[in-house]
Design a protein around this motif. Structure first.
Motif, short mmCIF file in Angstrom:
data_model
loop_
_atom_site.label_atom_id
_atom_site.label_comp_id
_atom_site.label_asym_id
_atom_site.label_seq_id
_atom_site.Cartn_x
_atom_site.Cartn_y
_atom_site.Cartn_z
N GLN A 1 0.80 -1.22 0.00
CA GLN A 1 0.00 0.00 0.00
C GLN A 1 0.84 1.27 0.00
OE1 GLN A 1 -3.41 0.37 -0.28
NE2 GLN A 1 -3.33 -1.82 -0.78
N ARG A 2 2.14 1.15 0.16
CA ARG A 2 2.99 2.34 0.03
C ARG A 2 3.05 2.82 -1.41
NH1 ARG A 2 8.57 0.42 2.40
NH2 ARG A 2 7.89 -1.44 1.25
N VAL A 3 2.69 1.95 -2.34
CA VAL A 3 2.65 2.32 -3.75
C VAL A 3 1.36 3.08 -4.01
CG1 VAL A 3 2.62 1.49 -6.13
CG2 VAL A 3 4.06 0.35 -4.42
N VAL A 4 1.47 4.34 -4.45
CA VAL A 4 0.30 5.20 -4.61
C VAL A 4 -0.12 5.36 -6.06
CG1 VAL A 4 0.74 6.45 -2.47
CG2 VAL A 4 1.74 7.30 -4.62
N GLY A 5 0.62 4.75 -6.98
CA GLY A 5 0.25 4.79 -8.39
C GLY A 5 1.23 3.99 -9.22
N ILE B 1 -2.23 -6.22 -10.64
CA ILE B 1 -2.98 -5.03 -11.03
C ILE B 1 -4.43 -5.11 -10.54
CG2 ILE B 1 -3.75 -5.88 -13.30
CD1 ILE B 1 -3.26 -3.06 -14.39
N ARG B 2 -4.93 -6.31 -10.32
CA ARG B 2 -6.31 -6.46 -9.84
C ARG B 2 -6.46 -5.91 -8.41
NH1 ARG B 2 -8.95 -9.93 -13.39
NH2 ARG B 2 -7.61 -11.36 -14.58
N LYS B 3 -5.37 -5.85 -7.67
CA LYS B 3 -5.41 -5.36 -6.29
C LYS B 3 -5.00 -3.89 -6.19
CE LYS B 3 -4.22 -9.94 -4.45
NZ LYS B 3 -3.25 -10.71 -3.64
N LEU B 4 -4.72 -3.27 -7.32
CA LEU B 4 -4.25 -1.89 -7.30
C LEU B 4 -5.36 -0.87 -7.01
CD1 LEU B 4 -1.65 -0.24 -7.69
CD2 LEU B 4 -2.27 -0.02 -10.11
N PRO B 5 -6.57 -1.01 -7.56
CA PRO B 5 -7.62 0.00 -7.31
C PRO B 5 -7.87 0.20 -5.81
CG PRO B 5 -8.30 -1.56 -9.00
CD PRO B 5 -7.06 -2.12 -8.38
N PRO B 6 -8.22 1.45 -5.42
CA PRO B 6 -8.52 2.60 -6.28
C PRO B 6 -7.31 3.45 -6.66
CG PRO B 6 -8.97 3.17 -4.02
CD PRO B 6 -8.52 1.73 -4.01
N ARG B 7 -6.12 2.98 -6.33
CA ARG B 7 -4.92 3.73 -6.71
C ARG B 7 -4.82 3.79 -8.24
NH1 ARG B 7 -0.94 -0.03 -3.74
NH2 ARG B 7 -2.70 -1.45 -4.12
N PRO B 8 -4.34 4.91 -8.79
CA PRO B 8 -4.43 5.13 -10.24
C PRO B 8 -3.41 4.34 -11.05
CG PRO B 8 -3.32 6.97 -9.20
CD PRO B 8 -3.82 6.10 -8.08
N VAL B 9 -3.78 4.09 -12.31
CA VAL B 9 -2.88 3.43 -13.25
C VAL B 9 -2.93 4.15 -14.59
CG1 VAL B 9 -4.60 1.77 -14.12
CG2 VAL B 9 -2.18 1.18 -14.19
#
Length: 302
Positions: free
Chosen positions: A176-180, A194-202
């Protein structure tokens, strides 16, 4: 030239540690800075520092990974803990490793990010064992630890080219330290994170003329991300794997994406003086990629 059907993966077929030693930072001294950095410093009247780094990776022998760290002028860890946005960018190359990125975008992008009004520390990170996700993911975590331990930076934007999408989305989905996250011409293999990335932007960039990895890879990643967050897919008509025809545009999009993730405003003045500055000429990009190690192994410009 014979036609080639683009694929979906440049990952190594074996994840075993290969023979040989990781590359040394001394191999990359000629690509420490972009050739026309003066076009930026003459306008901003300040220059980010660029440090050659060798970062410890604690997962076995040969546990070090080289890179270049671009730091904002007068940056201190104390400032980061009190008033800075505490965000850093980590730029990752493809299946051959390297430190200049597609069309040498990273070489100038890192300087620009560090020179913004609230500068963004940026690490151009090589891999110890390119195309082997197990080791490349460990390299990224080591880079994050290095930036957090030494500079108090605990928010990260990850950028990857080609194979680089695998470590970007693996780490981004798990930490979760990755913000985008953003990618250029990413593969789809080993990108389930990538499926677990939202709602952080891509942000996903790809050329439709890519003969190395099909632009369908980025379309697939866009779908895998889903509709629970901020996603953007930009396809460049007829362009190549390294976005040679739209390098400046892609660099500008990455710069503004990273700045937005960090909460740094880019006004018209900064856009004109920093983001749009041409620090690498179009005729220089291929040679700088070669010198930076980005065309080793299976990686191609096309």
């Amino acid at each position: 030239m014979a036609s080639r059907t683009p694929g979906t993966s440049l990952s190594a077929t074996s994840q075993a540690q290969p023979q040989g030693k990781p590359h040394s930072i001394n191999e990359y001294t000629s690509v420490k800075k972009p050739p026309h950095l003066d076009r930026l410093t003459s306008v901003t009247h300040q220059e980010a520092t660029v440090e050659s780094v060798t970062i410890d990776v604690e997962d076995g022998p040969d546990g070090f990974v080289p890179g270049f760290l671009h730091m904002p002028p007068n940056f201190t860890s104390a400032a980061a803990s009190q008033e800075h946005h505490r965000t850093a960018a980590i730029l990752l190359s493809g299946a051959g490793g390297g430190v200049t990125g597609p069309s040498s975008i990273y070489l100038s992008l890192a300087c620009k990010l560090a020179t913004l009004s609230s500068g963004i520390p940026t690490l151009r990170l090589d891999y110890r064992y390119p195309a082997r996700s197990k080791y490349c993911v460990a390299d990224v975590y080591a880079g994050m630890k290095y930036l957090q331990d030494l500079y108090g930076l605990d928010r990260f934007v990850l950028i990857g080219w080609s194979f680089g999408g695998a470590p970007v989305f693996t780490v981004g989905g798990a930490d979760q330290r990755v913000v985008g996250c953003a990618t250029v011409a990413s593969q789809t293999a080993e990108t389930e994170g990538i499926r677990k990335l939202p709602p952080r932007p891509v942000l996903l960039l790809h050329g439709t003329g890519d003969r190395t990895l099909s632009y369908a890879c980025s379309e697939r990643l866009y779908a895998m991300y889903g509709d629970k967050g901020s996603r953007q897919l930009e396809l460049f008509d007829g362009d190549s794997h390294a976005l040679t025809g739209n390098a400046a545009t892609a660099e500008g999009m990455l710069c503004e994406f990273i700045a937005k993730c960090a909460g740094v405003e880019v006004d018209d003045g900064l856009r004109r003086e920093v983001v749009e500055a041409e620090l690498v000429g179009d005729g220089e990009r291929d040679e700088l990629m070669r010198r930076g190690g980005d065309l080793r192994g299976p990686e191609r410009r096309e």
